[in-house]
Design a protein around this motif. Structure first.
Motif, short mmCIF file in Angstrom:
data_model
loop_
_atom_site.label_atom_id
_atom_site.label_comp_id
_atom_site.label_asym_id
_atom_site.label_seq_id
_atom_site.Cartn_x
_atom_site.Cartn_y
_atom_site.Cartn_z
N ARG A 95 19.00 -3.34 -21.19
CA ARG A 95 17.73 -3.58 -21.88
C ARG A 95 17.81 -2.98 -23.28
NH1 ARG A 95 13.36 -2.04 -17.08
NH2 ARG A 95 13.99 -3.69 -15.62
N PRO A 96 17.21 -3.65 -24.25
CA PRO A 96 17.31 -3.15 -25.63
C PRO A 96 16.55 -1.85 -25.83
CG PRO A 96 15.77 -4.99 -25.50
CD PRO A 96 16.44 -4.92 -24.16
N ILE A 97 17.14 -0.94 -26.58
CA ILE A 97 16.48 0.29 -26.97
C ILE A 97 16.81 0.56 -28.44
CG2 ILE A 97 16.53 1.30 -24.64
CD1 ILE A 97 18.90 3.03 -25.57
N THR A 98 15.99 1.39 -29.08
CA THR A 98 16.25 1.75 -30.47
C THR A 98 16.46 3.25 -30.63
OG1 THR A 98 13.87 1.91 -30.88
CG2 THR A 98 14.94 -0.20 -31.40
N LEU A 99 16.02 4.04 -29.62
CA LEU A 99 16.18 5.49 -29.65
C LEU A 99 16.93 5.95 -28.41
CD1 LEU A 99 12.52 6.55 -30.61
CD2 LEU A 99 14.44 6.14 -32.16
N HIS A 100 17.75 6.99 -28.54
CA HIS A 100 18.42 7.57 -27.39
C HIS A 100 17.35 8.18 -26.48
CE1 HIS A 100 20.85 10.20 -24.87
NE2 HIS A 100 21.92 9.55 -25.30
N PRO A 101 17.38 7.89 -25.16
CA PRO A 101 16.31 8.34 -24.27
C PRO A 101 16.19 9.86 -24.14
CG PRO A 101 18.14 7.43 -23.03
CD PRO A 101 18.39 7.09 -24.46
N ASP A 102 17.25 10.60 -24.45
CA ASP A 102 17.20 12.06 -24.31
C ASP A 102 17.14 12.79 -25.66
OD1 ASP A 102 17.52 12.22 -21.36
OD2 ASP A 102 19.43 11.26 -21.81
N THR A 103 17.98 12.36 -26.59
CA THR A 103 18.00 13.04 -27.89
C THR A 103 16.89 12.56 -28.81
OG1 THR A 103 19.49 11.46 -28.97
CG2 THR A 103 20.51 13.23 -27.68
N GLY A 104 16.37 11.35 -28.55
CA GLY A 104 15.32 10.78 -29.39
C GLY A 104 15.80 10.28 -30.73
N LEU A 105 17.12 10.32 -30.96
CA LEU A 105 17.65 9.90 -32.25
C LEU A 105 17.73 8.37 -32.36
CD1 LEU A 105 20.56 12.47 -32.75
CD2 LEU A 105 18.33 12.45 -33.88
N ALA A 106 17.47 7.87 -33.56
CA ALA A 106 17.58 6.43 -33.81
C ALA A 106 19.05 6.03 -33.75
CB ALA A 106 17.00 6.09 -35.17
N LEU A 107 19.29 4.83 -33.21
CA LEU A 107 20.66 4.37 -32.98
C LEU A 107 21.09 3.28 -33.96
CD1 LEU A 107 20.34 4.16 -29.08
CD2 LEU A 107 21.38 6.01 -30.42
#
Length: 315
Positions: free
Chosen positions: A212-224
């Motif tokens: 599934r598409p994501i734009t932020l790392h689920p743990d670090t919260g950093l933009a990818l």
């Protein structure tokens, strides 16, 4: 980041498992080469002859009586990794990142003692983690310290780069980032994040978790969306060189960028998965067919890497 639906991916040349198995793995991979890539120790020795660097080999444990030498070998080490030579999917790999008196600290921050690690070595020898449950060999390697520019994106695990190589040409790549769900391992099926990488530049394209598409790392919260891999051209050439080292026409090459040593090969895979297409937002088939249609193949790894960077750039 732009996201492309699975339906549109099919129209763009999504490679499915049946076609991968029949048209590429069975056709281009000689069965005689499989033992070479299914055994991490054999892989290390083979690629070294072609100038491909791997983590330093500290100890090889082939017999039960050799386990007694482990404590002495590990005495002065701050960290190391224990791996089954014939393991797959990260099974049986124990990473030690620190030491506190008589206790070893795992990547997950759990603490274990020397007898625990010796039992783990025994289990490896017994084949607990090997592909077919057959007796195995344990290898102890130096600890990989990920380059800070990439380590910050991963959670309790070393990020690695998977490159699919076809006939010696790097055709598609992704960065794999560990998460809480993946238990610190860069395994997409367990919940790691896959970030598609532009072959032309090493820059991030799309990111997915559980397809599934994501734009932020689920743990670090950093933009990818603004990740760029260091020494990208060097990594592509290393991946290309593995073709001469193994003779495999279709394979996955897993690399890491070490903070001190630069790009290192972790392992090879003769049956690489297909999730890399979801991470990239495009299918493999057009690129594979482009290589198959070449009238004059490029003979050196550098030439093949340069061709791939120019031909398959997405940016």
């Amino acid at each position: 980041m732009n996201w492309i639906s699975p339906r549109r991916l099919n129209r763009l040349g999504m490679l499915n498992m049946n076609r991968r198995n029949v048209d590429y793995i069975a056709r281009y991979n000689e069965r005689s080469s499989y033992p070479l890539v299914d055994n991490k120790l054999k892989t290390k020795l083979a690629v070294a002859e072609y100038g491909v660097k791997t983590p330093q080999l500290l100890q090889v444990v082939r017999q039960q009586h050799e386990i007694s030498k482990f404590r002495g070998m590990a005495e002065g080490l701050a960290g190391f990794a224990i791996k089954p030579a014939k393991g797959s999917g990260g099974k049986g790999i124990t990473v030690i990142t620190g030491r506190d008196n008589e206790e070893y600290i795992k990547a997950s921050s759990a603490r274990v003692d020397a007898p625990y690690l010796e039992r783990h070595l025994t289990n490896i020898l017994a084949g607990l983690y090997s592909l077919a449950g057959t007796p195995d060999v344990a290898i102890v390697e130096s600890l990989v310290e990920s380059a800070p520019s990439l380590a910050r994106y991963s959670f309790q695990g070393v990020p690695d780069i998977r490159i699919v190589v076809f006939q010696g040409y790097p055709v598609m790549a992704m960065l794999r980032l560990a998460t809480t769900a993946s238990d610190g391992k860069a395994n997409l099926h367990q919940g790691a994040v896959g970030v598609g990488l532009d072959i032309g530049s090493g820059r991030s394209l799309n990111a997915v978790q559980f397809n599934r598409p994501i734009t932020l790392h689920p743990d670090t919260g950093l933009a990818l969306e603004n990740i760029e891999i260091e020494a990208w051209g060097e990594m592509l050439e290393m991946a290309s060189r593995c073709y001469e080292a193994t003779g495999l026409g279709y394979m996955g090459v897993d690399l890491v960028v070490d903070a001190n040593e630069g790009p290192l090969l972790l392992e090879l895979n003769a049956r690489p998965g297909l999730a890399i297409q979801m991470a990239n937002g495009r299918g493999l088939l057009p690129r594979l067919r482009a290589i198959e249609s070449l009238k004059r193949p490029h003979f050196t790894p550098q030439e093949r890497a340069d061709f791939a960077m120019e031909s398959f750039s997405a940016l």
